[in-house]
Design a protein around this motif. Sequence first.
Motif, PDB file in Angstrom:
ATOM      1  N   ARG A  67       0.839  -1.193   0.000  1.00 15.30           N
ATOM      2  CA  ARG A  67       0.000   0.000   0.000  1.00 15.30           C
ATOM      3  C   ARG A  67       0.882   1.254   0.000  1.00 15.30           C
ATOM      4  O   ARG A  67       1.895   1.283   0.700  1.00 15.30           O
ATOM      5  N   ILE A  69       2.023   4.661   1.180  1.00  9.98           N
ATOM      6  CA  ILE A  69       1.795   5.376   2.449  1.00  9.98           C
ATOM      7  C   ILE A  69       2.328   6.814   2.433  1.00  9.98           C
ATOM      8  O   ILE A  69       1.975   7.597   3.297  1.00  9.98           O
ATOM      9  N   ALA A  70       3.165   7.157   1.465  1.00 11.19           N
ATOM     10  CA  ALA A  70       3.653   8.549   1.397  1.00 11.19           C
ATOM     11  C   ALA A  70       4.168   8.854   0.000  1.00 11.19           C
ATOM     12  O   ALA A  70       4.527   7.946  -0.754  1.00 11.19           O
ATOM     13  N   ASN A  83       4.271   0.248   2.163  1.00 13.41           N
ATOM     14  CA  ASN A  83       4.300  -0.299   3.528  1.00 13.41           C
ATOM     15  C   ASN A  83       4.883  -1.716   3.628  1.00 13.41           C
ATOM     16  O   ASN A  83       4.574  -2.443   4.561  1.00 13.41           O
ATOM     17  N   SER A 113       9.199  -0.660   5.572  1.00 10.75           N
ATOM     18  CA  SER A 113       8.743   0.149   4.430  1.00 10.75           C
ATOM     19  C   SER A 113       9.841   0.242   3.373  1.00 10.75           C
ATOM     20  O   SER A 113      11.001  -0.060   3.656  1.00 10.75           O
ATOM     21  N   GLU A 208      -2.732   3.814  -5.196  1.00 13.74           N
ATOM     22  CA  GLU A 208      -2.943   3.535  -3.767  1.00 13.74           C
ATOM     23  C   GLU A 208      -2.373   2.172  -3.364  1.00 13.74           C
ATOM     24  O   GLU A 208      -1.921   1.995  -2.255  1.00 13.74           O
ATOM     25  N   GLU A 209      -2.463   1.207  -4.291  1.00 14.29           N
ATOM     26  CA  GLU A 209      -1.878  -0.111  -4.031  1.00 14.29           C
ATOM     27  C   GLU A 209      -0.982  -0.488  -5.204  1.00 14.29           C
ATOM     28  O   GLU A 209      -1.315  -0.161  -6.353  1.00 14.29           O
TER      29      GLU A 209
END
Lengths: 219, 162
Positions: A67, A69-70, A83, A113, A208-209
């Motif tokens: 996923r 995350i930033a 992640n 990460s 997003e993924e």
Amino acid sequence: MVKFIFAETKALLSYHVTKRGNIRLTKENFELKQKLLDSSEAVFENERLRKLLDFKKKTEFVLIPARVIAKDAANWTKSLVVNQGRTDGVEIGQLVIAPAGVVGRIFEVSKRSSRVMLIIDPNLNVASIIKQSRQTGIVSGSLLGKCVMRYLSTDSVIEIGDTVLTLGLDRKYPKGIVIGEIVSWYKDSDGVSFSAVLRPEVDLSRLEEVLIVSVAAEK
Amino acid sequence: MPILYLLLYFVLSISLPAELFLFNIRPDLLLILIIFTALFNLKRCIYIVFFAGLFKDIASGSFFGLNIFCFALWVLIVSQVSRNFYKDNKYIFSAVVAVATIANYLIYIILNSVFGKTGLGEARFLFMTILVEVMYNVLFSYFLFDVFKRVVKRYRIPQQTR
């Protein structure tokens, strides 16, 4: 008249009850709206994950889902953080893809990460091939949301709309994954080669993924 | 209260989506802030600079420490140079921001070529990136100048004595 006075008096007497009811219903309305929003978000997420799962089933590679995350805060590099890290089997150099095509490559790994250099970063170079004409070149980013395929020979047949795929000369870049579509091309200033500007197939702004291609455990 | 504003500004500057802007290039709000603090030689500006650089380093994929180094350098240079000109002018502030933006890129280009990532891409795209960022930074600095001035005035943030 009597009926009117009776109704008005009743309304006045029940003012506080009505007010409390109104507050309760407003709160309930807000909660229901929030639940609706959450469920529609879950539907979208479900759809995205189903696509990833379908792709994972179809492909011959072992993939690690991750996923986002930033995202990068600077303009001179284009990267994002996912992640999944060393403990999940992620290694530096692994390719990161989405069902639509190439996203980038892992260039930093920590315990939980990893940082992915995006295909639009000029530091990333990928050996690539034009699907239609079979011309080979190197794709790297341009920082401006596009990629450039360089070192195409001057006798290349380049058509706008042609698809560019990974060449897969090493085991880190599997062959045949879509990078993007040619939107324009030009002769280089040195005059000995052509360059083509590509639009990445993956919408990197909405990512997003992603899936990390695990090299060590290829099927 | 100024610390809260500062934190909000930091978070906003690193979380501003690039997709909102043309060519996916966003303005460097942190650079604009540190140029302001340096120009007016605000007290404790070195802390602001350090944390701004650290924030940006954490949130970006380039060399760690690069932004702390660059920001500290600009503060040093700008605070020295600012003695020689009238600094209450928005245009001068914007011009200093433009110069610092270009110089930031030059440092990155030098470091990138010395410390060995593979390349910088095509010069024309790099030039375009710098040009767009300079334009955004100049535009934002023009509007943010008054905001910063108002915050400094309202909370009576002192300047350092030379």
